[in-house]
Design a protein around this motif. Structure first.
Motif, PDB file in Angstrom:
ATOM      1  N   ALA A 224     -19.517 -25.078  33.846  1.00 21.21           N
ATOM      2  CA  ALA A 224     -19.716 -26.155  35.303  1.00 21.21           C
ATOM      3  C   ALA A 224     -20.151 -25.326  36.549  1.00 21.21           C
ATOM      4  CB  ALA A 224     -17.481 -26.263  35.683  1.00 21.21           C
ATOM      5  N   HIS A 225     -19.995 -24.062  36.472  1.00 11.51           N
ATOM      6  CA  HIS A 225     -20.378 -23.168  37.246  1.00 11.51           C
ATOM      7  C   HIS A 225     -21.571 -22.544  37.685  1.00 11.51           C
ATOM      8  CE1 HIS A 225     -20.855 -19.036  39.537  1.00 11.51           C
ATOM      9  NE2 HIS A 225     -22.225 -19.149  39.132  1.00 11.51           N
ATOM     10  N   PHE A 226     -22.456 -23.367  36.641  1.00 11.22           N
ATOM     11  CA  PHE A 226     -24.373 -23.383  37.167  1.00 11.22           C
ATOM     12  C   PHE A 226     -23.929 -24.794  37.542  1.00 11.22           C
ATOM     13  CE2 PHE A 226     -23.807 -19.496  34.721  1.00 11.22           C
ATOM     14  CZ  PHE A 226     -25.109 -18.870  35.574  1.00 11.22           C
ATOM     15  N   ALA A 227     -23.597 -26.054  37.198  1.00  7.48           N
ATOM     16  CA  ALA A 227     -23.570 -27.187  38.299  1.00  7.48           C
ATOM     17  C   ALA A 227     -24.080 -27.015  39.317  1.00  7.48           C
ATOM     18  CB  ALA A 227     -22.853 -27.619  37.649  1.00  7.48           C
ATOM     19  N   GLU A 228     -23.018 -26.112  39.805  1.00  6.42           N
ATOM     20  CA  GLU A 228     -22.050 -26.126  41.245  1.00  6.42           C
ATOM     21  C   GLU A 228     -23.622 -25.219  41.753  1.00  6.42           C
ATOM     22  OE1 GLU A 228     -19.962 -27.346  43.617  1.00  6.42           O
ATOM     23  OE2 GLU A 228     -19.565 -28.477  42.494  1.00  6.42           O
ATOM     24  N   HIS A 229     -23.739 -23.734  41.105  1.00  5.58           N
ATOM     25  CA  HIS A 229     -24.874 -22.938  41.890  1.00  5.58           C
ATOM     26  C   HIS A 229     -26.066 -23.087  40.880  1.00  5.58           C
ATOM     27  CE1 HIS A 229     -20.918 -22.073  42.330  1.00  5.58           C
ATOM     28  NE2 HIS A 229     -20.833 -21.005  43.227  1.00  5.58           N
ATOM     29  N   PRO A 230     -26.961 -23.641  40.955  1.00  3.76           N
ATOM     30  CA  PRO A 230     -28.115 -24.125  40.505  1.00  3.76           C
ATOM     31  C   PRO A 230     -28.817 -22.691  39.299  1.00  3.76           C
ATOM     32  CG  PRO A 230     -28.200 -25.842  41.975  1.00  3.76           C
ATOM     33  CD  PRO A 230     -26.932 -24.381  42.136  1.00  3.76           C
ATOM     34  N   PRO A 231     -29.192 -22.070  38.515  1.00  6.04           N
ATOM     35  CA  PRO A 231     -29.694 -20.803  38.169  1.00  6.04           C
ATOM     36  C   PRO A 231     -30.679 -20.681  38.326  1.00  6.04           C
ATOM     37  CG  PRO A 231     -29.551 -22.531  36.461  1.00  6.04           C
ATOM     38  CD  PRO A 231     -28.519 -23.097  37.357  1.00  6.04           C
ATOM     39  N   ARG A 232     -31.363 -20.177  38.942  1.00  8.79           N
ATOM     40  CA  ARG A 232     -32.735 -19.408  39.107  1.00  8.79           C
ATOM     41  C   ARG A 232     -33.132 -18.107  37.911  1.00  8.79           C
ATOM     42  NH1 ARG A 232     -34.052 -18.749  45.608  1.00  8.79           N
ATOM     43  NH2 ARG A 232     -36.143 -18.682  44.653  1.00  8.79           N
ATOM     44  N   GLY A 233     -34.574 -17.732  37.471  1.00  5.62           N
ATOM     45  CA  GLY A 233     -35.341 -16.447  36.720  1.00  5.62           C
ATOM     46  C   GLY A 233     -34.628 -16.454  35.308  1.00  5.62           C
ATOM     47  N   GLU A 234     -35.248 -15.687  34.509  1.00  5.88           N
ATOM     48  CA  GLU A 234     -35.075 -15.795  32.957  1.00  5.88           C
ATOM     49  C   GLU A 234     -33.523 -15.140  32.673  1.00  5.88           C
ATOM     50  OE1 GLU A 234     -38.172 -12.916  32.590  1.00  5.88           O
ATOM     51  OE2 GLU A 234     -39.721 -13.881  33.044  1.00  5.88           O
ATOM     52  N   ILE A 235     -33.574 -16.663  31.474  1.00  4.90           N
ATOM     53  CA  ILE A 235     -32.406 -15.971  31.522  1.00  4.90           C
ATOM     54  C   ILE A 235     -32.289 -15.662  29.084  1.00  4.90           C
ATOM     55  CG2 ILE A 235     -30.444 -17.832  30.444  1.00  4.90           C
ATOM     56  CD1 ILE A 235     -31.174 -19.182  33.304  1.00  4.90           C
ATOM     57  N   VAL A 236     -30.876 -15.435  29.234  1.00 10.76           N
ATOM     58  CA  VAL A 236     -30.082 -14.314  27.967  1.00 10.76           C
ATOM     59  C   VAL A 236     -28.928 -15.849  27.711  1.00 10.76           C
ATOM     60  CG1 VAL A 236     -29.786 -13.673  25.861  1.00 10.76           C
ATOM     61  CG2 VAL A 236     -30.989 -12.834  28.183  1.00 10.76           C
ATOM     62  N   LEU A 237     -28.807 -16.899  26.833  1.00 11.32           N
ATOM     63  CA  LEU A 237     -28.102 -17.381  26.792  1.00 11.32           C
ATOM     64  C   LEU A 237     -27.415 -16.249  24.729  1.00 11.32           C
ATOM     65  CD1 LEU A 237     -26.112 -19.531  27.487  1.00 11.32           C
ATOM     66  CD2 LEU A 237     -27.745 -21.175  25.861  1.00 11.32           C
ATOM     67  N   LEU A 238     -26.060 -16.613  25.313  1.00 13.57           N
ATOM     68  CA  LEU A 238     -25.063 -15.839  24.016  1.00 13.57           C
ATOM     69  C   LEU A 238     -23.808 -16.717  23.569  1.00 13.57           C
ATOM     70  CD1 LEU A 238     -26.437 -13.944  26.438  1.00 13.57           C
ATOM     71  CD2 LEU A 238     -25.732 -12.619  24.232  1.00 13.57           C
ATOM     72  N   ALA A 239     -23.821 -16.899  22.307  1.00 14.31           N
ATOM     73  CA  ALA A 239     -22.310 -17.505  21.936  1.00 14.31           C
ATOM     74  C   ALA A 239     -22.223 -16.637  20.678  1.00 14.31           C
ATOM     75  CB  ALA A 239     -22.844 -19.262  21.465  1.00 14.31           C
ATOM     76  N   GLY A 240     -20.878 -16.699  21.665  1.00 14.28           N
ATOM     77  CA  GLY A 240     -19.785 -15.356  19.887  1.00 14.28           C
ATOM     78  C   GLY A 240     -19.772 -16.490  18.732  1.00 14.28           C
ATOM     79  N   PRO A 241     -19.418 -15.160  17.579  1.00 16.38           N
ATOM     80  CA  PRO A 241     -19.228 -16.040  16.476  1.00 16.38           C
ATOM     81  C   PRO A 241     -18.032 -17.178  16.965  1.00 16.38           C
ATOM     82  CG  PRO A 241     -19.119 -13.811  16.300  1.00 16.38           C
ATOM     83  CD  PRO A 241     -19.017 -13.792  17.697  1.00 16.38           C
ATOM     84  N   PRO A 242     -18.056 -18.218  15.362  1.00 14.95           N
ATOM     85  CA  PRO A 242     -17.004 -19.014  15.127  1.00 14.95           C
ATOM     86  C   PRO A 242     -15.385 -17.940  15.147  1.00 14.95           C
ATOM     87  CG  PRO A 242     -18.572 -19.960  13.307  1.00 14.95           C
ATOM     88  CD  PRO A 242     -19.438 -18.170  14.635  1.00 14.95           C
ATOM     89  N   VAL A 243     -14.617 -19.638  16.099  1.00 17.59           N
ATOM     90  CA  VAL A 243     -13.399 -18.707  16.126  1.00 17.59           C
ATOM     91  C   VAL A 243     -11.824 -18.806  14.909  1.00 17.59           C
ATOM     92  CG1 VAL A 243     -10.773 -19.005  17.045  1.00 17.59           C
ATOM     93  CG2 VAL A 243     -13.429 -19.008  18.499  1.00 17.59           C
ATOM     94  N   ASP A 244     -12.158 -18.766  14.401  1.00 14.54           N
ATOM     95  CA  ASP A 244     -10.946 -18.548  13.000  1.00 14.54           C
ATOM     96  C   ASP A 244      -9.930 -19.844  13.326  1.00 14.54           C
ATOM     97  OD1 ASP A 244     -12.976 -17.302  11.139  1.00 14.54           O
ATOM     98  OD2 ASP A 244     -11.821 -15.861  11.638  1.00 14.54           O
ATOM     99  N   ARG A 245      -9.907 -20.860  12.935  1.00 12.62           N
ATOM    100  CA  ARG A 245      -8.931 -21.799  13.672  1.00 12.62           C
ATOM    101  C   ARG A 245      -7.791 -21.473  12.620  1.00 12.62           C
ATOM    102  NH1 ARG A 245     -11.775 -27.236  14.850  1.00 12.62           N
ATOM    103  NH2 ARG A 245     -12.590 -26.528  17.313  1.00 12.62           N
TER     104      ARG A 245
END
Length: 293
Positions: A224-245
């Motif tokens: 939602a944020h980057f749809a409103e603020h189109p990103p520029r530059g080089e990017i690292v995308l991180l995702a944390g470990p799975p959540v234990d339900r």
């Protein structure tokens, strides 16, 4: 595995230059943005090597100019032919050759793997001159778990292939680090929101540069944020470990029935308790009920 000291390499491992560099291939990390992040040892190697093999001679030429260094350059990218590899490795047999990429640590989603593999196959010394790497920089500031992480390189450009990679990595209990381009970030976040909706994520862009940004949240929030603020530059995308339900006691019946098929109630309750974190005594009482005991 034992490691023998190589006396011929001692000069290149010291705290300061005290003579010519030992022959071999030097894998030299260069800044990912801020030019002041180059290490003193990297400057020493680039200043005294006989040849710099690089991804793009224009980019490396600007770096050397900034450092006040002039060295012969040899373009060596992923499309380099065997003749180029031979030229570089023959020079490394008798003198010091540095390998650099446009930014960061060579081989980390950058060219150089074939060169290093061939150098080792030929018995040539290969030295690490460590320094900046965007993946490590992002991990250090994202606030996601770092006790275990997996670097997964660039996500595929096509949606089906990207989804396949995300499903493959779905069960990895570690922070997963991707490189991504600005034009593809929204598509990747959209699939992360669909496939990994509960994970904490981070987008780090323009690391060490003037407009450095590290934004955290769920994939949907970041989308939602980057749809409103189109990103520029080089990017690292991180995702944390799975959540234990957490598993509710009422939802444990199927697990108990399965365990009761091979164990008596006390052992079945202990097994399910280990798997779910639920109270063993409550599970034992429920197991007795299920067996009519």
């Amino acid at each position: 595995m034992s490691h023998r000291r190589d006396p011929s390499a001692e000069r290149q491992r010291g705290d300061a230059m005290s003579g010519p560099l030992a022959p071999g291939l030097y894998i030299v990390a260069t800044p990912i943005g801020n030019l002041r992040d180059i290490t003193l040892r990297a400057v020493d190697v680039l200043s005294h090597c006989e040849l710099v093999a690089c991804e793009d001679t224009r980019v490396t030429g600007r770096l050397l100019q900034h450092l006040g260094v002039s060295r012969p350059l040899q373009r060596l990218d992923d499309h380099a032919g065997e003749a180029v590899l031979d030229t570089v490795l023959n020079r490394a047999r008798t003198g010091a050759v540095a390998l650099v990429s446009d930014a960061g640590t060579p081989l980390i989603s950058d060219p150089g793997f074939r060169l290093v593999r061939e150098a080792r196959r030929r018995g040539l010394p290969v030295f690490a001159v460590p320094g900046p790497a965007a993946a490590m920089a992002a991990l250090s500031i994202a606030g996601l778990p770092t006790d275990r992480f997996l670097f997964a390189g660039f996500l595929p450009a096509k949606e089906a292939a990207r989804a396949e990679v995300l499903r493959e990595l779905q069960s990895v209990r570690a922070t997963v680090v991707f490189y991504e381009t600005a034009p593809r970030l929204l598509r990747s976040l959209s699939q992360l929101a669909e496939l990994w909706p509960d994970r904490a994520c981070a987008v780090c862009r323009e690391l060490t540069k003037l407009h450095e940004e590290c934004r955290t949240g769920s994939a949907a929030e970041l989308l939602a944020h980057f749809a409103e603020h189109p990103p520029r530059g080089e990017i690292v995308l991180l995702a944390g470990p799975p959540v234990d339900r957490p598993v509710a006691l009422a939802d444990a019946d199927d697990l108990l029935r399965e365990a009761l098929g091979r164990s008596k109630p006390s052992k079945a309750a202990a097994e399910v308790a280990r798997a779910t974190g639920l109270d063993r005594r409550e599970l034992y009482a429920r197991a007795r009920t299920l067996t009519g005991g």
